[in-house]
Design a protein around this motif. Sequence first.
Motif, PDB file in Angstrom:
ATOM      1  N   LYS A 254       0.986  -1.288   0.115  1.00 47.79           N
ATOM      2  CA  LYS A 254      -0.017   0.048   0.015  1.00 47.79           C
ATOM      3  C   LYS A 254       0.969   1.310  -0.038  1.00 47.79           C
ATOM      4  CE  LYS A 254      -0.848  -0.707   4.985  1.00 47.79           C
ATOM      5  NZ  LYS A 254      -1.584  -0.876   6.109  1.00 47.79           N
ATOM      6  N   THR A 255       0.322   2.524   0.115  1.00 44.72           N
ATOM      7  CA  THR A 255       1.268   3.414  -0.367  1.00 44.72           C
ATOM      8  C   THR A 255       2.397   3.702   0.975  1.00 44.72           C
ATOM      9  OG1 THR A 255      -0.622   4.688  -1.145  1.00 44.72           O
ATOM     10  CG2 THR A 255       1.028   6.168  -0.411  1.00 44.72           C
ATOM     11  N   SER A 256       1.937   3.484   2.031  1.00 48.06           N
ATOM     12  CA  SER A 256       3.019   3.648   3.283  1.00 48.06           C
ATOM     13  C   SER A 256       4.074   2.556   3.320  1.00 48.06           C
ATOM     14  CB  SER A 256       2.194   3.896   4.449  1.00 48.06           C
ATOM     15  OG  SER A 256       1.471   2.365   4.727  1.00 48.06           O
ATOM     16  N   THR A 257       3.580   1.443   3.071  1.00 45.61           N
ATOM     17  CA  THR A 257       4.657   0.334   2.790  1.00 45.61           C
ATOM     18  C   THR A 257       5.543   0.472   1.813  1.00 45.61           C
ATOM     19  OG1 THR A 257       3.159  -1.185   1.888  1.00 45.61           O
ATOM     20  CG2 THR A 257       3.528  -1.352   4.221  1.00 45.61           C
ATOM     21  N   LEU A 258       5.056   0.932   0.598  1.00 46.31           N
ATOM     22  CA  LEU A 258       6.023   0.951  -0.671  1.00 46.31           C
ATOM     23  C   LEU A 258       6.862   2.189  -0.418  1.00 46.31           C
ATOM     24  CD1 LEU A 258       6.724   0.511  -3.639  1.00 46.31           C
ATOM     25  CD2 LEU A 258       4.928   2.366  -4.147  1.00 46.31           C
ATOM     26  N   GLN A 259       6.530   3.239   0.304  1.00 40.31           N
ATOM     27  CA  GLN A 259       7.500   4.328   0.695  1.00 40.31           C
ATOM     28  C   GLN A 259       8.417   3.698   1.712  1.00 40.31           C
ATOM     29  OE1 GLN A 259       4.533   7.347   1.832  1.00 40.31           O
ATOM     30  NE2 GLN A 259       4.701   8.270   0.128  1.00 40.31           N
ATOM     31  N   GLN A 260       7.952   2.916   2.744  1.00 41.05           N
ATOM     32  CA  GLN A 260       9.112   2.609   3.566  1.00 41.05           C
ATOM     33  C   GLN A 260      10.325   1.658   2.913  1.00 41.05           C
ATOM     34  OE1 GLN A 260       6.628   0.771   7.004  1.00 41.05           O
ATOM     35  NE2 GLN A 260       5.330   2.465   6.353  1.00 41.05           N
ATOM     36  N   GLU A 261       9.537   0.637   1.979  1.00 42.32           N
ATOM     37  CA  GLU A 261      10.567  -0.376   1.806  1.00 42.32           C
ATOM     38  C   GLU A 261      11.470   0.408   0.480  1.00 42.32           C
ATOM     39  OE1 GLU A 261      11.227  -4.666   1.251  1.00 42.32           O
ATOM     40  OE2 GLU A 261      10.489  -3.121   2.620  1.00 42.32           O
ATOM     41  N   ALA A 262      10.918   1.487  -0.296  1.00 39.46           N
ATOM     42  CA  ALA A 262      11.895   2.303  -1.171  1.00 39.46           C
ATOM     43  C   ALA A 262      12.947   2.826  -0.277  1.00 39.46           C
ATOM     44  CB  ALA A 262      10.897   2.936  -2.066  1.00 39.46           C
ATOM     45  N   SER A 263      12.338   3.274   0.671  1.00 44.15           N
ATOM     46  CA  SER A 263      13.375   3.975   1.673  1.00 44.15           C
ATOM     47  C   SER A 263      14.700   3.285   2.288  1.00 44.15           C
ATOM     48  CB  SER A 263      12.721   4.786   2.898  1.00 44.15           C
ATOM     49  OG  SER A 263      13.782   5.259   3.738  1.00 44.15           O
ATOM     50  N   ASN A 264      14.125   2.014   2.693  1.00 42.25           N
ATOM     51  CA  ASN A 264      15.146   1.139   3.271  1.00 42.25           C
ATOM     52  C   ASN A 264      16.004   0.342   2.220  1.00 42.25           C
ATOM     53  OD1 ASN A 264      13.775   1.257   5.710  1.00 42.25           O
ATOM     54  ND2 ASN A 264      12.519  -0.254   5.685  1.00 42.25           N
ATOM     55  N   ARG A 265      15.513   0.109   1.108  1.00 44.75           N
ATOM     56  CA  ARG A 265      16.224  -0.491  -0.062  1.00 44.75           C
ATOM     57  C   ARG A 265      17.126   0.379  -0.672  1.00 44.75           C
ATOM     58  NH1 ARG A 265      14.579  -6.345  -2.100  1.00 44.75           N
ATOM     59  NH2 ARG A 265      13.560  -7.064  -0.375  1.00 44.75           N
ATOM     60  N   PHE A 266      16.385   1.561  -1.266  1.00 44.77           N
ATOM     61  CA  PHE A 266      17.075   2.487  -2.098  1.00 44.77           C
ATOM     62  C   PHE A 266      17.484   3.655  -1.675  1.00 44.77           C
ATOM     63  CE2 PHE A 266      13.932   0.016  -4.877  1.00 44.77           C
ATOM     64  CZ  PHE A 266      14.445  -1.192  -5.240  1.00 44.77           C
ATOM     65  N   HIS A 267      17.022   3.905  -0.427  1.00 40.71           N
ATOM     66  CA  HIS A 267      17.061   5.362   0.198  1.00 40.71           C
ATOM     67  C   HIS A 267      16.438   6.385  -0.385  1.00 40.71           C
ATOM     68  CE1 HIS A 267      20.091   3.346   2.715  1.00 40.71           C
ATOM     69  NE2 HIS A 267      20.948   2.981   1.544  1.00 40.71           N
ATOM     70  N   PHE A 268      15.386   5.950  -1.000  1.00 42.04           N
ATOM     71  CA  PHE A 268      14.439   6.948  -1.730  1.00 42.04           C
ATOM     72  C   PHE A 268      13.878   8.056  -0.664  1.00 42.04           C
ATOM     73  CE2 PHE A 268      13.501   4.518  -5.990  1.00 42.04           C
ATOM     74  CZ  PHE A 268      14.728   4.909  -6.296  1.00 42.04           C
ATOM     75  N   SER A 269      13.541   9.100  -1.017  1.00 44.35           N
ATOM     76  CA  SER A 269      12.768   9.955   0.190  1.00 44.35           C
ATOM     77  C   SER A 269      11.205   9.797  -0.362  1.00 44.35           C
ATOM     78  CB  SER A 269      12.811  11.536  -0.415  1.00 44.35           C
ATOM     79  OG  SER A 269      12.415  11.935  -1.521  1.00 44.35           O
ATOM     80  N   THR A 270      10.247   9.894   0.533  1.00 37.81           N
ATOM     81  CA  THR A 270       8.831   9.655   0.163  1.00 37.81           C
ATOM     82  C   THR A 270       8.407  10.412  -1.082  1.00 37.81           C
ATOM     83  OG1 THR A 270       8.480  11.480   1.842  1.00 37.81           O
ATOM     84  CG2 THR A 270       8.424   9.083   2.741  1.00 37.81           C
ATOM     85  N   SER A 271       8.926  11.685  -1.397  1.00 40.45           N
ATOM     86  CA  SER A 271       8.614  12.464  -2.341  1.00 40.45           C
ATOM     87  C   SER A 271       8.923  11.516  -3.662  1.00 40.45           C
ATOM     88  CB  SER A 271       8.990  13.781  -2.274  1.00 40.45           C
ATOM     89  OG  SER A 271       8.474  14.435  -1.221  1.00 40.45           O
ATOM     90  N   LYS A 272      10.310  11.215  -3.659  1.00 40.92           N
ATOM     91  CA  LYS A 272      10.850  10.604  -4.968  1.00 40.92           C
ATOM     92  C   LYS A 272      10.104   9.165  -5.136  1.00 40.92           C
ATOM     93  CE  LYS A 272      15.041   8.842  -6.867  1.00 40.92           C
ATOM     94  NZ  LYS A 272      16.758   8.902  -6.834  1.00 40.92           N
TER      95      LYS A 272
END
Length: 695
Positions: A254-272
């Motif tokens: 879902k939106t929140s878990t995608l943002q969390q996983e992308a941050s943990n794996r790729f160091h993406f900001s939530t905006s990115k």
Amino acid sequence: MKLVIVESPKKSESFSRYLGEGYSILATQGHLRDLATSGKGGLGVDIENNFKPNYKLMPKKEKIWDEIRSQAKKADEVLLATDPDREGEAIAWHLADMLRLDVNSTKRLEFHEITRDSIKEAIKDPRIIDMNLVNSQETRRILDRIIGFKLSSLMQKKLRSPSAGRVQTATLKIITDHEKEIMNFVPKEYWEIVVTIEICKEQYHLKLAKVNGKTPEIKDEKAAQDLFNKLGENLTLNEIIKKVRNIPSKPPFKTSTLQQEASNRFHFSTSKTASIAQSLYEGITVGEEHVGLVTYIRTDSTRLSDSYIQRAHSYISENFGSNYIGVVKKEKATLLGQDAHEAIRPTGNHRTPSLVSKYLSYDQIRLYRLIYNRALASLMSDAKEEVSTAFLKNGELEFRLESKKNLFDGHRRLYEEDENDVICTPLMQEGTVFKILKKEKVQKFTTPPARYSEAKVVQLMEEAGIGRPSTYASTIRLLLTRKYIEATKDGLKATEQGIKTATVVAKYFPEFADVCYTAKMESDLDQIQYGKTKHLEMLNSFYAPFEQKVKEAYQIMYKEPEEVTGELCPKCGSPLVNKKSKHGQFVACSNYPTCKYIKKPEKVEPQYTGENCPECGKPLVIRKYGRNKTFVACSGYPTCKFVKNEEHHHHEEHDHELGKCPKCGGNLKIRTYRKSKFIGCSNYPKCDYSTKLKK
């Protein structure tokens, strides 16, 4: 001709390809109207007339609106195809209102993925505008305007903080409370006893786990030395316990878990993450097809459609085998979950990451692969592993060694999670004696809690019920822009101004710093969406107490004194103070607005190089451009435009000549400036002739 109105130009491109002739597609590019800043208090809301909103066409939207209005007049029918969420519903209603369309009969297209089949189905089975959803959005907007304008005005006057709001302040309080915890942390000393042994030619480092069957607390060196003295030269394998455990797959994003996983794996900001996911949803040209690769990205649900589950099970069976098909997970109901949309998943299993990778950017393919694999793996069988725990003893001291052996990879075959490396169980027998190769006592200190990452803040917002999937990234971005928090290599750090703002709001308006209150307000707004509460009831019950609190705060809240410079105003004699604006810091009179004196910044003395200009004889100086770049030029500029060492401008000259300069007769060459190529004269800077390089 039928006119279809969508939100973004990317969607209009997709719709044009799918619908073909007979349809004209236009994009609003977001909201067309917003609350005006006129009227009492600049709220754009007539409080005394049942909170009647006064909407105004947004800046820079005149051309878009003129085009939509013109096309609508010519069209046989107008179809509203904005996004399937609260904001999209509001945009659809605004369009109907502005175009004077009947909301009870105007067709509203609802789709959750941008594919040919999905759009055709939406055309075939339209609905009408959901006024409960519109009322919910309008109530949110009115509340945010009232709270934002009145609370922000108070903060600006008393604290010189730029803003405060319903969601941002509660989120800021979470971060500032954690920052205070870090600041107040006092490290505590503790010790560890560590031994090194060799098993099957592999060295293992084991920590002391138990003393007489109890977990030890080794608080100082004396206690560590006492235990260290009891340690002999060998460890004996006392027991091995083996267990088989199943590791189920995680649910789709879902939106929140995608943002969390992308941050943990790729160091993406939530905006990115939000930006890349939006591009995947709106559509990518894959070969001869233009298609949305993922479903709607703003969702709080992990539910998958029956049609996708059937297709996924077939794909898993064909590519991995029937033993890899798992059970469909039932989503746990939550008080704040709306379940209005599916989970984020690929629109087609046949569009594998390897197939579409050549059409996507590096970051797009990484995020798409993450979404694709997670959705498919969520429907795969459990992984199985054997966990072995070896208990090794020396007298009353017990050490442990845990190892894992993979029995069945299951979903991990597709979606390997970040877990410890799986190692084979060492071939050991109970009673085996192992020589201790090395033993040591190690002094350590407890460390403060780690700063929150953006992903962690999103998780906490969701758990507390603050905001909605569409607002997580924008809330964090706003706090960064306001300089209430800053992004550091260790995570999000609350600034002094952020801590001050959260503390003051919590003191005078505790409800806005209370996550439970904010979550309840979100829940009440959802009740409007479901038609269980009237929007006027909520607005009336909120406004009067809030307005009274604001009035009281103006009377009792302490105004933070401005920083005095020690100088006096040359116009009125009042002290000069440091002030801040969106353009930066400046010095002005403390008697504002009676006196509007602003001190001009002192001129910075030029930095001379000690050389003279070869063209006019004036001194050469170091000048700045960009943030941290410099070049040497004549102090007589603009009369003399001499620049020394053109490499300071990052000009790159290519070897081949392209004729003569029409201005001075010099040789023309291809040059590069800030990654752009052009044709310029070789006599630069004496000759500044240049022209575009034709492709």
